[in-house]
Design a protein around this motif. Structure first.
Motif, PDB file in Angstrom:
ATOM      1  N   ILE A 139       0.838  -1.204   0.000  1.00  0.00           N
ATOM      2  CA  ILE A 139       0.000   0.000   0.000  1.00  0.00           C
ATOM      3  C   ILE A 139       0.872   1.253   0.000  1.00  0.00           C
ATOM      4  O   ILE A 139       2.051   1.203   0.354  1.00  0.00           O
ATOM      5  CB  ILE A 139      -0.981   0.055   1.201  1.00  0.00           C
ATOM      6  N   ASP A 140       0.264   2.355  -0.400  1.00  0.00           N
ATOM      7  CA  ASP A 140       0.957   3.641  -0.349  1.00  0.00           C
ATOM      8  C   ASP A 140       0.744   4.236   1.025  1.00  0.00           C
ATOM      9  O   ASP A 140      -0.379   4.442   1.443  1.00  0.00           O
ATOM     10  CB  ASP A 140       0.384   4.598  -1.408  1.00  0.00           C
ATOM     11  N   ARG A 184      -7.285   5.654   8.623  1.00  0.00           N
ATOM     12  CA  ARG A 184      -6.092   6.247   8.016  1.00  0.00           C
ATOM     13  C   ARG A 184      -5.671   5.463   6.782  1.00  0.00           C
ATOM     14  O   ARG A 184      -5.363   6.038   5.751  1.00  0.00           O
ATOM     15  CB  ARG A 184      -4.971   6.286   9.050  1.00  0.00           C
ATOM     16  N   ILE A 185      -5.651   4.127   6.895  1.00  0.00           N
ATOM     17  CA  ILE A 185      -5.201   3.336   5.737  1.00  0.00           C
ATOM     18  C   ILE A 185      -6.367   2.936   4.845  1.00  0.00           C
ATOM     19  O   ILE A 185      -6.176   2.393   3.759  1.00  0.00           O
ATOM     20  CB  ILE A 185      -4.381   2.095   6.182  1.00  0.00           C
ATOM     21  N   ARG A 186      -7.590   3.183   5.294  1.00  0.00           N
ATOM     22  CA  ARG A 186      -8.813   2.902   4.523  1.00  0.00           C
ATOM     23  C   ARG A 186      -8.886   1.446   4.054  1.00  0.00           C
ATOM     24  O   ARG A 186      -9.160   1.165   2.895  1.00  0.00           O
ATOM     25  CB  ARG A 186      -8.916   3.870   3.342  1.00  0.00           C
ATOM     26  N   ILE A 193      -5.526  -4.995  11.366  1.00  0.00           N
ATOM     27  CA  ILE A 193      -4.796  -5.756  12.386  1.00  0.00           C
ATOM     28  C   ILE A 193      -3.392  -6.107  11.868  1.00  0.00           C
ATOM     29  O   ILE A 193      -2.387  -5.935  12.572  1.00  0.00           O
ATOM     30  CB  ILE A 193      -5.561  -7.057  12.765  1.00  0.00           C
ATOM     31  N   GLY A 194      -3.326  -6.551  10.621  1.00  0.00           N
ATOM     32  CA  GLY A 194      -2.030  -6.891  10.021  1.00  0.00           C
ATOM     33  C   GLY A 194      -1.118  -5.685   9.930  1.00  0.00           C
ATOM     34  O   GLY A 194       0.083  -5.767  10.206  1.00  0.00           O
ATOM     35  N   TYR A 195      -1.688  -4.547   9.545  1.00  0.00           N
ATOM     36  CA  TYR A 195      -0.918  -3.298   9.449  1.00  0.00           C
ATOM     37  C   TYR A 195      -0.345  -2.906  10.813  1.00  0.00           C
ATOM     38  O   TYR A 195       0.833  -2.557  10.931  1.00  0.00           O
ATOM     39  CB  TYR A 195      -1.838  -2.195   8.902  1.00  0.00           C
TER      40      TYR A 195
END
Ligand code: UDP
Ligand code: MN
Length: 280
Positions: A139-140, A184-186, A193-195
């Motif tokens: 992801i960006d 925030r990461i949408r 959870i992984g993020y």
């Protein structure tokens, strides 16, 4: 080594099991769970839903939680529920060693789950689950304007997080913060959870083959390997387009479209209350 130091200690009471559900699925999905694997983990399992349902309140007492999250399959609503699941685990009074999340279309093979967790010492950081994509997700990062990579355990296959790791997640995920990270990461709840674990805390997912979501063909699981699997699922209501286990232990007159009653009878013949258990 970190592994196998905990053999004798982990038992059912060391696990806090959360199941995500929603009001429209109570009748069609919860009854199946309550009739089958829930009977092996009654005191440890909690359902997280989005209304007050007097019928299930009466059966489950405080084991069904109204999250007050909105009723929707959208990202926000799902992150909201996952956030409440996490907060419940963190605030549970008996400092349980493990948090395991499942969806309401999962069957959890409880003895196998316990056996699996015995191989991992919960005083270390463990994130156990099954990925649904081959490569880590890219992801960006909007904030730092660069690409980041991380893996996540598919929520629909279930995942478990050790107490040590959950404690480290508190500063970024507790008291509803998980929702802000998701915003925030949408991305969906399981990805969030992984993020948090892989990107923010720099820990790694440990891939467990024995977890299964309905993104995998259930029919691929051989009958004699079923007892070694930790979780199962199903999908599709259409008879021609259904992804279910190839097991039918029950009389065809009986309705077992998910195959979870058959699975339960196969794994635990002594707990099979559906008399027509007549096929081998
Ligand atoms: N779910 C929910 N709110 C909704 C729809 C679904 O909490 O509005 C839950 C559902 O109970 C299940 C999970 O989200 O635990 C996944 O839903 P489903 O199996 O219907 O869809 P999938 O994403 O697996 O295709
Ligand atoms: Mn599903």
């Amino acid at each position: 080594s970190m592994i196998k130091t905990n053999e004798s200690q982990t038992n059912i009471d060391d696990i806090f099991i959360t199941v995500k559900t929603t009001r429209i699925f109570h009748k069609s999905r919860l009854d199946i769970i309550l009739d089958t694997w829930y009977t092996l983990a009654k005191n440890q399992t909690y359902f997280f839903t989005d209304n007050n349902d007097p019928y299930y309140r009466q059966i489950l007492g405080d084991h069904i939680v109204n999250t007050n999250c909105s009723v929707s399959h959208n990202r926000k609503a799902l992150c909201c529920k996952m956030s409440v699941e996490f907060d419940y685990y963190i605030h549970n009074d008996d400092n349980k060693k493990w948090w395991c999340h499942f969806d309401d279309d999962n069957y959890v093979n409880i003895p196998k789950l316990i056996e699996l967790l015995r191989h991992y010492d919960p005083i270390y950081d463990w994130y156990l689950g099954k990925t649904s994509i081959k490569q880590p997700l890219e992801i960006d990062d909007r904030e730092f304007k660069k690409k980041i990579h991380f893996s996540f355990a598919t929520g629909g296959a279930g995942f478990c997080i050790s107490r040590a790791l959950a404690l480290k997640m508190i500063s970024v995920a507790s008291n509803g913060q998980l929702i802000s990270v998701g915003d925030r990461i949408r991305l969906p709840d399981d990805v969030t959870i992984g993020y948090i674990i892989e990107h923010m805390l720099d820990k790694k997912l440990t891939e467990i083959d024995e977890f299964h979501s309905h993104l995998e063909p259930m029919a691929m699981l051989e009958k004699n390997s079923l007892k070694n699997q930790v979780s199962f699922s199903y999908s599709g209501n259409n008879i021609n387009n259904r992804n279910v286990l190839q097991i039918n232990q029950l009389d065809s007159i009986q309705n077992d479209s998910t195959r979870f009653y058959s699975l339960h009878c196969y794994l635990f013949p002594s707990l099979c209350g559906w008399k027509k258990f007549d096929k081998q």
